[in-house]
Design an enzyme around this catalytic site. Structure first.
Site, mmCIF file in Angstrom:
data_model
loop_
_atom_site.group_PDB
_atom_site.id
_atom_site.type_symbol
_atom_site.label_atom_id
_atom_site.label_comp_id
_atom_site.label_asym_id
_atom_site.label_seq_id
_atom_site.Cartn_x
_atom_site.Cartn_y
_atom_site.Cartn_z
ATOM 1 N N SER A 61 -3.573 8.809 7.062
ATOM 2 C CA SER A 61 -4.397 7.745 7.656
ATOM 3 C C SER A 61 -5.660 8.247 8.359
ATOM 4 O O SER A 61 -6.536 7.443 8.667
ATOM 5 C CB SER A 61 -3.580 6.948 8.670
ATOM 6 O OG SER A 61 -2.965 5.870 8.028
ATOM 7 N N LYS A 64 -8.833 7.192 6.860
ATOM 8 C CA LYS A 64 -9.330 5.802 6.914
ATOM 9 C C LYS A 64 -10.682 5.678 7.623
ATOM 10 O O LYS A 64 -11.596 5.044 7.085
ATOM 11 C CB LYS A 64 -8.271 4.889 7.535
ATOM 12 C CG LYS A 64 -7.055 4.724 6.609
ATOM 13 C CD LYS A 64 -5.890 4.021 7.280
ATOM 14 C CE LYS A 64 -4.708 3.895 6.320
ATOM 15 N NZ LYS A 64 -3.504 3.385 6.966
ATOM 16 N N TYR A 189 -7.492 5.889 -3.281
ATOM 17 C CA TYR A 189 -6.849 5.788 -1.967
ATOM 18 C C TYR A 189 -5.758 6.860 -1.798
ATOM 19 O O TYR A 189 -5.694 7.548 -0.767
ATOM 20 C CB TYR A 189 -6.257 4.376 -1.776
ATOM 21 C CG TYR A 189 -5.453 4.266 -0.505
ATOM 22 C CD1 TYR A 189 -6.078 4.212 0.742
ATOM 23 C CD2 TYR A 189 -4.059 4.255 -0.545
ATOM 24 C CE1 TYR A 189 -5.332 4.157 1.913
ATOM 25 C CE2 TYR A 189 -3.305 4.197 0.621
ATOM 26 C CZ TYR A 189 -3.940 4.149 1.846
ATOM 27 O OH TYR A 189 -3.212 4.104 2.998
ATOM 28 N N TYR A 239 -1.915 3.201 15.273
ATOM 29 C CA TYR A 239 -0.959 2.189 14.791
ATOM 30 C C TYR A 239 -0.724 1.135 15.875
ATOM 31 O O TYR A 239 -1.612 0.869 16.682
ATOM 32 C CB TYR A 239 0.371 2.834 14.353
ATOM 33 C CG TYR A 239 0.209 3.930 13.335
ATOM 34 C CD1 TYR A 239 -0.357 3.673 12.086
ATOM 35 C CD2 TYR A 239 0.621 5.229 13.591
ATOM 36 C CE1 TYR A 239 -0.508 4.683 11.144
ATOM 37 C CE2 TYR A 239 0.479 6.236 12.647
ATOM 38 C CZ TYR A 239 -0.082 5.952 11.432
ATOM 39 O OH TYR A 239 -0.230 6.937 10.503
HETATM 40 N N1 GLU Z 1 -0.770 7.489 2.529
HETATM 41 C C1 GLU Z 1 -0.082 6.793 3.569
HETATM 42 C C2 GLU Z 1 0.230 5.375 3.126
HETATM 43 O O1 GLU Z 1 -0.616 4.731 2.560
HETATM 44 C C3 GLU Z 1 -0.933 6.784 4.805
HETATM 45 C C4 GLU Z 1 -0.261 6.115 5.940
HETATM 46 C C5 GLU Z 1 -0.557 6.688 7.282
HETATM 47 O O2 GLU Z 1 -0.868 7.877 7.445
HETATM 48 O O3 GLU Z 1 -0.466 5.905 8.214
HETATM 49 O O4 GLU Z 1 1.316 4.895 3.311
#
Ligand code: GLU
Length: 303
Positions: A61, A64, A189, A239
């Site tokens: 993540s 992102k 992604y 999160y």
């Molecule tokens: N590749 C992970 C997913 O899409 C990333 C999630 C994360 O690091 O929060 O589930």
């Protein structure tokens, strides 16, 4: 600084025993939960590294905010925010529920999976390969490391098992939020999540954000895009523990399920952490505690 980081790392090492590594992407389950490392790079470029900082891990993540900045530079704020919102969710990173209840299907923000998939779809390039290559070049530039690559094993592992992300992407395609080919968007992604880095790499990237997008006198990212991205990291980066993190630590940060945390103090420093043992929310358990201690010791909260 070195002594302080060593003390903080040793005092928080015990937390690694209380967390668990992510297993829902099978390749991530191989990570050693005892690993713990931190790199701090001040605004003048002086780096201090403590613990397991040579360990490589995948961005997950943490990619992102990076993909968001590239999409914003490619398409501008109007187009990007016509496809993805600006609000925290209060739901886990892979939640699908709001996509349906909000009717428009427009994901709430670019830090949750649905929003990140919609953002990745906006990165320019003729093919999936070209898009991921552009993102990799951007990451290499920010990290000052030409050798950064995709970990193919982690990529394949998520490609084979990432059906929830696939479900979200098809749902958004049906609603018109995604316009391009779903398989291609997901390939980009999953590859962006599997970009492999060290603590030092993410600390360098964070330092660029702490320095208003500037590296060695060159404006790599427009300041306005950095401001916006740092704000997303404060409101949505950890999160559904972002509120508590803002109160206890008070700096922009983005975590990933591999146990990495990229954090920064505007005008002061970039911070990179690895600690694959995660708490129940999915943040590095020792990493969050180390950041709490560091913030308290140096009075880093921006609030
Ligand atoms: N590749 C992970 C997913 O899409 C990333 C999630 C994360 O690091 O929060 O589930």
């Amino acid at each position: 600084m070195k002594e302080l980081l060593e003390k903080i790392l040793e005092e928080n090492r015990h937390w690694t025993k209380k967390g668990k590594v992510a297993t829902y992407i099978p390749a991530l389950a191989k990570a050693d939960p005892k690993i713990l490392g931190i790199t701090v790079i001040d605004i003048d470029g002086k780096a201090v590294t403590v613990g397991d900082c040579d360990t490589k891990f995948t961005l997950q993540s943490i990619s992102k905010p990076l993909a968001l900045m590239l999409a914003l530079m490619d398409k501008g704020t109007d187009e990007v925010f016509s496809k993805v919102g600006m609000e925290p969710t209060g739901d886990p990173f892979n939640s699908i529920i709001k996509l349906e209840t909000l009717r428009t299907g427009k994901p709430l923000n670019p830090m949750i999976n649905a929003g990140a998939i919609a953002t990745t779809a906006l990165i320019e390039g003729q093919s999936g390969g070209e898009k991921i290559e552009r993102l990799l070049e951007f990451v290499r530039l920010l990290a000052g490391n030409k050798d950064i690559r995709v970990n193919e094993e982690v990529y394949r592992s998520e490609q084979e098992t990432g059906d929830r992300n696939r479900a979200m992407a098809y749902f958004m395609k049906d609603l018109g939020v995604l316009e391009a080919d779903v398989d291609q968007i997901l390939e980009v992604y999953f590859r962006q999540c599997a970009i492999e880095v060290t603590c030092s790499d993410i600390a360098h990237m964070a330092r660029c954000l702490a320095n208003k997008g500037n590296i060695a006198g060159k404006q790599i990212i427009p300041h306005e895009i950095v401001r916006l991205t740092n704000t997303f990291m404060v409101t949505c980066g950890m999160y559904n523990a972002s509120g508590e993190f803002a109160i206890k630590v008070g700096i922009p940060a983005k975590s990933g399920v591999s146990g990495g945390i990229m954090a920064l103090v505007p005008g002061k420093m970039g911070i990179g952490i690895i600690g694959p043992a995660l708490n129940k929310i999915g943040n590095s358990i020792a990493g969050v505690h180390m950041l709490e201690d560091l913030s308290r010791a140096l009075d880093l909260s921006i609030f």
